[in-house]
Enzyme design. Structure first.
Site, PDB file in Angstrom:
ATOM      1  N   HIS A   1     -40.387   9.809  35.821  1.00  9.66           N
ATOM      2  CA  HIS A   1     -39.056  10.404  35.886  1.00  9.66           C
ATOM      3  C   HIS A   1     -38.014   9.397  36.360  1.00  9.66           C
ATOM      4  CE1 HIS A   1     -35.952  12.690  38.229  1.00  9.66           C
ATOM      5  NE2 HIS A   1     -35.861  13.319  37.079  1.00  9.66           N
TER       6      HIS A   1
ATOM      7  N   GLU B   1     -37.052   7.226  33.553  1.00  2.73           N
ATOM      8  CA  GLU B   1     -36.159   7.979  32.655  1.00  2.73           C
ATOM      9  C   GLU B   1     -34.698   7.825  33.083  1.00  2.73           C
ATOM     10  OE1 GLU B   1     -34.304  12.159  32.661  1.00  2.73           O
ATOM     11  OE2 GLU B   1     -36.486  12.364  32.820  1.00  2.73           O
ATOM     12  N   HIS B   2     -34.428   7.918  34.370  1.00  6.80           N
ATOM     13  CA  HIS B   2     -33.068   7.746  34.888  1.00  6.80           C
ATOM     14  C   HIS B   2     -32.557   6.332  34.636  1.00  6.80           C
ATOM     15  CE1 HIS B   2     -32.093  11.274  37.685  1.00  6.80           C
ATOM     16  NE2 HIS B   2     -33.201  11.626  37.055  1.00  6.80           N
TER      17      HIS B   2
ATOM     18  N   GLU C   1     -31.547  15.057  43.405  1.00  7.78           N
ATOM     19  CA  GLU C   1     -32.194  15.989  42.483  1.00  7.78           C
ATOM     20  C   GLU C   1     -33.333  16.738  43.182  1.00  7.78           C
ATOM     21  OE1 GLU C   1     -34.098  15.939  37.947  1.00  7.78           O
ATOM     22  OE2 GLU C   1     -33.457  14.065  38.902  1.00  7.78           O
TER      23      GLU C   1
END
Length: 418
Positions: free
Chosen positions: A46, A49-50, A126
C-alpha cells in the site's frame, strides 16, 4: 470482443473493444497484494501504491496531476489482499498519453527520501482516519482476527509501527521483486484497437524483468471466537461471520444467491427483520469476501448496546433458518434477477469492464462470459442453498467482532450458536 496477448517478457494484455464508448479504462494489475507483505513491513504494498504518484525523472507530482487533469481523466490506484491496481480512465483519443503516463510512474518512480517521509505521514493519517470510522474499522478488525496468524489477516494499509519502520531500501527491493512480468496483467476496456495497444505496450514495458514472485500459498484456518474492542461510541458495531467459498469455487453461484436473500439489499431478510420490522438498526447487511483460497460470509449491523443481544439472536436465527427451510421459488427468481441486473448495469462503464477482465484472469485464468454467469445462477436449486448453508454456517467457523462501550459486557463463544 475480448482479446488476450502476451508481451515477449510474459506480461499479459487483455482488452475488450467497445466501439461505441467514448472512454477507455486501463489498469496495470500486480497479482500480489498485502497478503504477500512480510509481517514486519506490513503495509509495504500500500505504501508503494502511494509513492508511485510522487514523481519520476521527467515528471514531478504536480506534473502527473496536471497531465491527467488536462484531458479530464482519472488516475488512481488501490491495494487489496491479493492484488494492486494502478489505473486511468480517459477519452479514447487520450489513451496513448494515459498509457505513457502510467508506464512512467509504474516503471520510473524515484522514491525520493523526502517524498517517502511526507507520504509516510499521509499513510499515518489514513490509518488514524480508518480507526476514527468504526463502521469501516470493524471490518478491518474482523478480518485481522478471523485470519489471525495468517497473511490474509494483516491490515492492507499496515500499522503505525510497521509503516514507520519501512526504509527506502526496503521499498525499492520490495518493488523490484514484486513488479515481475509474469505477475503483471494490463487490462483495457473501451474504444481501443488491440493491435495498436500491443505496439504501444511492447515499446513501453519491454524492459520489465521476466519471472514471477514466489507467493505465500498457505491456507488459513477458522476457529470460533468473540473479540471485544472497547471504544467510546453511541452504538455497538458488530460483524458476525463464518467461513465462505474461495473465488473460483464451483459453488460460488449458490453463495451469491444466499447472500442476496439473507442480506444483499433492502428487500433482504436481514434488512426487513432487523430494520423494518423491529427498528433495531439503521444499517444492516451481509457480504461475501472471497480470495483465491479462502472466504468469509459476514453480517454487519450497528445498534444500541441495550439491543445488541437481540440483534445477534435475530441474525443467528435467520442464518439457522437458511440451513433447514427451503427458500421460496419467488425469492430464488427475485435473487437471480437482482444479481443479473446488478451485473449488467455494472458493465455499462469501461472501468468496471476493465476490472472484470483482470479479476477473471487472476482467479480463473480465462474470461467468464455473461451467459455463463447467468446459466450458473439459474442452475442453483433450493437444495443447493440448504446444503451450502449447512456446510458453511457452523459454530466452529463463527467469529463475532464487537466495537463500542463494552466495559461491563459479558458474552462467551458458547452463547452464539448456529
Amino acid at each position: 470482443m475480448i482479446t488476450k496477448s502476451v508481451l515477449h517478457n510474459g506480461i499479459r494484455v487483455i482488452s475488450e473493444t467497445m466501439p461505441h464508448s467514448h472512454s477507455v479504462s486501463i489498469g496495470i494489475w500486480i497479482t500480489n497484494g498485502s497478503r504477500n507483505d512480510q509481517i514486519d513491513i506490513n503495509g509495504a504494498s500500500h505504501f508503494i501504491e502511494h509513492l508511485l504518484f510522487k514523481g519520476t525523472p521527467t515528471r514531478n507530482a504536480l506534473d502527473i496531476a496536471r497531465e491527467i487533469d488536462s484531458v479530464g481523466g482519472v488516475l488512481n490506484a488501490f491495494t487489496c489482499r491479493e492484488y494492486v491496481c494502478y489505473y486511468a480512465k480517459v477519452l479514447d483519443e487520450a489513451l496513448p498519453k494515459a498509457v505513457e503516463l502510467l508506464a512512467d510512474i509504474f516503471l520510473n518512480s524515484l522514491f525520493d527520501q523526502a517524498d517517502i517521509e511526507k507520504e509516510r505521514k499521509v499513510v499515518f493519517q489514513e490509518i488514524w482516519m480508518l480507526k476514527d470510522n468504526p463502521d469501516s474499522y470493524i471490518h478491518d478488525l474482523f478480518c485481522q482476527n478471523l485470519w489471525k496468524s495468517h497473511p490474509l489477516g494483516m491490515s492492507i494499509i499496515g500499522t503505525e509501527e510497521t509503516v514507520g519502520r519501512i526504509s527506502r531500501e526496503t521499498l525499492l527491493d520490495f518493488r523490484n521483486k514484486r513488479f515481475c512480468a509474469e505477475d503483471i496483467i494490463i487490462a483495457v476496456a473501451g474504444n481501443v484497437v488491440h493491435d495498436d495497444l500491443m505496439v504501444l505496450l511492447e515499446k513501453l514495458f519491454s524492459d520489465v524483468t521476466p519471472g514471477a514472485y514466489a507467493k505465500n500459498e498457505s491456507t488459513p484456518a477458522y476457529k470460533k471466537q468473540i473479540n471485544l474492542n472497547n471504544k467510546d461510541l453511541e452504538q455497538v458495531h458488530l460483524c458476525l461471520g463464518t467461513k465462505a467459498l474461495p473465488q473460483n469455487s464451483p459453488k460460488r453461484y449458490v453463495g451469491y444467491i444466499i447472500n442476496t436473500i439473507l442480506g444483499g439489499g433492502i428487500s433482504s431478510r436481514l434488512f426487513q427483520e432487523v430494520r423494518e420490522k423491529r427498528g433495531l438498526a439503521y444499517s444492516v447487511y451481509s457480504y461475501i469476501l472471497s480470495h483465491s483460497d479462502a472466504g468469509t460470509f459476514v453480517v454487519y449491523a450497528g445498534t444500541k448496546k441495550e439491543q445488541l443481544f437481540e440483534v445477534i439472536e435475530v441474525i443467528l436465527q435467520l442464518m439457522k433458518k437458511m440451513k433447514s427451510e427451503p427458500v421460496t421459488s419467488a425469492e430464488m427468481l427475485f435473487s437471480i434477477d437482482h444479481l443479473k441486473g446488478n451485473l449488467l448495469l455494472s458493465l455499462e462503464s469501461t472501468d468496471n469492464r476493465m476490472t472484470k477482465l483482470a479479476k477473471n484472469e487472476i482467479y480463473f485464468d480465462r474470461q467468464i462470459s455473461i451467459p455463463e454467469i447467468v446459466a450458473g445462477l439459474e442452475r442453483v436449486t433450493t437444495n443447493d442453498i440448504i446444503d451450502l448453508c449447512n456446510e458453511l454456517f457452523q459454530d466452529r467457523f463463527l467469529t463475532l467482532e464487537l466495537m463500542g462501550k463494552l466495559d461491563d459486557l459479558s458474552i462467551k463463544p458458547s452463547s452464539i450458536s448456529l
